[in-house]
Motif scaffolding. Sequence first.
Motif, short mmCIF file in Angstrom:
data_model
loop_
_atom_site.label_atom_id
_atom_site.label_comp_id
_atom_site.label_asym_id
_atom_site.label_seq_id
_atom_site.Cartn_x
_atom_site.Cartn_y
_atom_site.Cartn_z
N ASN A 288 -0.42 25.24 123.39
CA ASN A 288 -0.10 24.06 122.58
C ASN A 288 -0.57 22.77 123.24
O ASN A 288 -0.98 21.83 122.55
CB ASN A 288 1.41 24.00 122.33
N THR A 289 -0.51 22.71 124.57
CA THR A 289 -0.97 21.52 125.27
C THR A 289 -2.46 21.31 125.09
O THR A 289 -2.93 20.20 124.81
CB THR A 289 -0.61 21.62 126.77
N VAL A 290 -3.23 22.37 125.23
CA VAL A 290 -4.68 22.27 125.06
C VAL A 290 -5.02 21.99 123.60
O VAL A 290 -5.90 21.17 123.29
CB VAL A 290 -5.38 23.54 125.57
N LEU A 291 -4.32 22.65 122.68
CA LEU A 291 -4.53 22.40 121.25
C LEU A 291 -4.25 20.93 120.92
O LEU A 291 -5.03 20.28 120.20
CB LEU A 291 -3.63 23.32 120.44
N ALA A 292 -3.14 20.41 121.42
CA ALA A 292 -2.79 19.01 121.17
C ALA A 292 -3.83 18.07 121.75
O ALA A 292 -4.17 17.05 121.13
CB ALA A 292 -1.41 18.71 121.77
N ALA A 293 -4.36 18.41 122.92
CA ALA A 293 -5.38 17.56 123.55
C ALA A 293 -6.63 17.49 122.68
O ALA A 293 -7.20 16.41 122.45
CB ALA A 293 -5.71 18.10 124.93
N TYR A 294 -7.08 18.63 122.20
CA TYR A 294 -8.26 18.65 121.32
C TYR A 294 -8.03 17.78 120.08
O TYR A 294 -8.88 16.97 119.70
CB TYR A 294 -8.58 20.08 120.90
N ARG A 295 -6.89 17.97 119.45
CA ARG A 295 -6.61 17.22 118.22
C ARG A 295 -6.50 15.73 118.48
O ARG A 295 -6.97 14.91 117.68
CB ARG A 295 -5.33 17.75 117.59
N ARG A 296 -5.88 15.33 119.59
CA ARG A 296 -5.71 13.91 119.89
C ARG A 296 -7.05 13.23 120.18
O ARG A 296 -7.20 12.04 119.95
CB ARG A 296 -4.76 13.74 121.08
N GLU A 297 -8.01 13.99 120.65
CA GLU A 297 -9.34 13.44 120.91
C GLU A 297 -10.26 13.54 119.69
O GLU A 297 -11.42 13.16 119.75
CB GLU A 297 -9.99 14.16 122.10
#
Length: 305
Positions: A288-297
């Motif tokens: 979820n952390t990596v997924l959130a990072a991709y989406r936020r960028e």
Amino acid sequence: MSMTQATPATGTLARPIDGRARSEAWSQRIMEALPAFEAQSGRCPGLAAVLVGDDPASEVYVGAKLRMTEKMGLHSLRHVLPQDATQEGLMALIADLNADPTIDGILLQLPLPAHLDAGPVLRAIDPAKDVDGLHPLNAGLLAAGEPALISCTPLGCLMLLKDTLGDLSGRDAIMIGTSVMVGKPMVQLLLAEGATVTAAHKFTRDLPEKVRAAEIVIVATGRAGLVRGDWLRPGATVIDIGMTRTQVEGKTRLLGDVAYDEAVEVAGAITPVPGGVGPMTIMALMHNTVLAAYRREGMTPPAMG
């Protein structure tokens, strides 16, 4: 708790569902997604854990999560507030983390001390950084079948079920326990996969009979040994999320919500405690952390399952 006799042994023990091995394979897929993110964003994904007080169990859980964060090469922050922290102080910390561009996920370790109200704090977390999937927006998106950050334990359980059974459509499942963190999102995930789901709780009548009708049994109540072997349909797949610490002959043992020694004689596959759901929960947090990072960028995340 009823102490009924287990169903007689069939001669074949249930296959253990190895959460540790599955989480290790999952970690490799997640780490494969990091180089592309770091090349485009110029940073690594970041997770902040917030702990209030000195509860020993919470210390252990947060420590395990942050060690995995560091092992996988992610940026991690640990914020520990004193036992007497105020609601205002905790909300101010959440606001700071929401504004921090290096942080993609915010983990609020629960339970909080009794004088603090977790609800407003969870709602204050930026939904885009809500890697525990507890913000009402993410819960609503999940219920609507829209992309969302999904609560970590149900997400890990779903992966174990699909690995074990393949297509879940048309299967009869029961979720025992309807907490916001586990039971309710697990029901939504199973429905989205096409399963027929019974949501059971403390008011459910004739629980053993309802369990016997299910091909998939998932339990998260915190009541050690609640589900007995003779409650199970032969060949059922059992996901035991419960974990209760107890002392046996001076040693600490972890017990699940399912009477394992009985259930293993009846079920087709079952998660052990420990080593079943726990490792998958931690890896779901990394996902979820990596997924959130991709989406936020504004980047399209790769498949990481």
